[in-house]
Design a protein around this motif. Sequence first.
Motif, PDB file in Angstrom:
ATOM      1  N   PHE A 247       0.829  -1.216   0.000  1.00 52.00           N
ATOM      2  CA  PHE A 247       0.000   0.000   0.000  1.00 52.00           C
ATOM      3  C   PHE A 247       0.855   1.254   0.000  1.00 52.00           C
ATOM      4  N   PHE A 248       2.168   1.123   0.158  1.00 54.37           N
ATOM      5  CA  PHE A 248       3.023   2.305   0.186  1.00 54.37           C
ATOM      6  C   PHE A 248       4.211   2.143  -0.745  1.00 54.37           C
ATOM      7  N   ASP A 249       4.786   3.285  -1.110  1.00 56.14           N
ATOM      8  CA  ASP A 249       6.022   3.298  -1.877  1.00 56.14           C
ATOM      9  C   ASP A 249       6.751   4.595  -1.541  1.00 56.14           C
ATOM     10  N   ILE A 250       8.060   4.565  -1.671  1.00 55.71           N
ATOM     11  CA  ILE A 250       8.877   5.740  -1.378  1.00 55.71           C
ATOM     12  C   ILE A 250       9.834   5.965  -2.535  1.00 55.71           C
TER      13      ILE A 250
ATOM     14  N   THR B 277      -2.231  -1.916   5.891  1.00 57.26           N
ATOM     15  CA  THR B 277      -2.279  -3.290   6.384  1.00 57.26           C
ATOM     16  C   THR B 277      -1.107  -3.595   7.309  1.00 57.26           C
ATOM     17  N   GLN B 278      -1.279  -4.633   8.113  1.00 57.83           N
ATOM     18  CA  GLN B 278      -0.231  -5.022   9.051  1.00 57.83           C
ATOM     19  C   GLN B 278       0.980  -5.579   8.320  1.00 57.83           C
ATOM     20  N   TRP B 279       0.710  -6.294   7.242  1.00 54.39           N
ATOM     21  CA  TRP B 279       1.794  -6.934   6.500  1.00 54.39           C
ATOM     22  C   TRP B 279       2.015  -6.222   5.183  1.00 54.39           C
TER      23      TRP B 279
ATOM     24  N   ILE C 117       9.223  -2.616   6.847  1.00 58.06           N
ATOM     25  CA  ILE C 117       9.613  -2.381   5.454  1.00 58.06           C
ATOM     26  C   ILE C 117       9.583  -0.890   5.143  1.00 58.06           C
ATOM     27  N   PHE C 118       8.603  -0.181   5.704  1.00 59.58           N
ATOM     28  CA  PHE C 118       8.512   1.268   5.498  1.00 59.58           C
ATOM     29  C   PHE C 118       9.774   1.954   6.011  1.00 59.58           C
TER      30      PHE C 118
END
Length: 246
Positions: A9-12, A30-32, A44-45
Motif C-alpha cells: 500500500f506504500f512506496d517511497i 495493512t499489518q503486512w 519495510i517502510f
Amino acid sequence: MTKQKKNSFFDIKASVDGKSADVFIYGEITQWAWEEFGEMSSIIFKEKLDEAGDVSTIKLYVNSPGGSVFEGLAIANMLKRHKAYVIAHVEALAASIAGVLIMAADEIRMPSNAMLMVHNAWTWASGNAEELRKAADDLERINQSTMQMYLDKAGDKLNESKLKELLDGETWLSADEALSYGLCDVVEVANKMVASIDEKYKQQYTNLPKQLKELAPHIISAEEKALRESILADSKANLTYLNTIL
C-alpha cells in the motif's frame, strides 16, 4: 514458478539529488507489507525511508480508507521523528488511521473536493468478561493517543470536547471544514482524483457520505497500475544511482 509479491500500500521515491523524497500511501493500511511473506509494513517502510537518504523534504501523498491502527501510528511516528519537513497531500480521502497519520506532517494540503474522516478506534474482540474489559480499556488508550495527535495539529482551533464530539459521530470533513478545525493548512483547487472506498469499508463505517455510497468499488486502472510500476522502477533506479556516489 516464483511466487510474486503483491503491491504494497506504500512506496517511497527518492529524488536523484537526494534532497527530497515522495511517500505514497494508497489503499488500505495493512499489518503486512506483503501477506505472502509475512513482513510487517512498518519495518519495510522504515527500511525504504532509510534508503531514501538524508532528505530535507518529504512529500506524503495519501488516499486511504484507513486500516491497521498500530501500523499507521508506527509510520506516523517515523515521519514525525524525521528531521525532514513533511508536507502531506490528501489526494482524495484520508479516513480513520490514515487521517491520524497525516497529522504527523508539518503541513497538510487538501484539494477542495478531498475528505478527512475521524472516528473512535474500534476492534473485534472475543473471550471472557475480563478479556473484553481489557479490549475496551485498550481502545480507550488508543483513542487518547490518536486524540492527542489531532489536538497537537489543531492548536487552539479545536478543543478536546469538540474533538470527542467529532470522533463519537464518525465525522466526514470537507477540506474547508478540516481547515476550520486546524486539521488542514491549505485548501487547494479540486483534484481530478475522486474519493472512493471499497465494499469492506462501506459496510464498516456508519455515516458514509452519500457520494461514496453510490460509487462503485475502486478498481486500479491500467494507467494507474503502469504509473505505480513506473514509480517503483524510478525509485530503484534513483537508489542505485545514489549508492554509486555515496
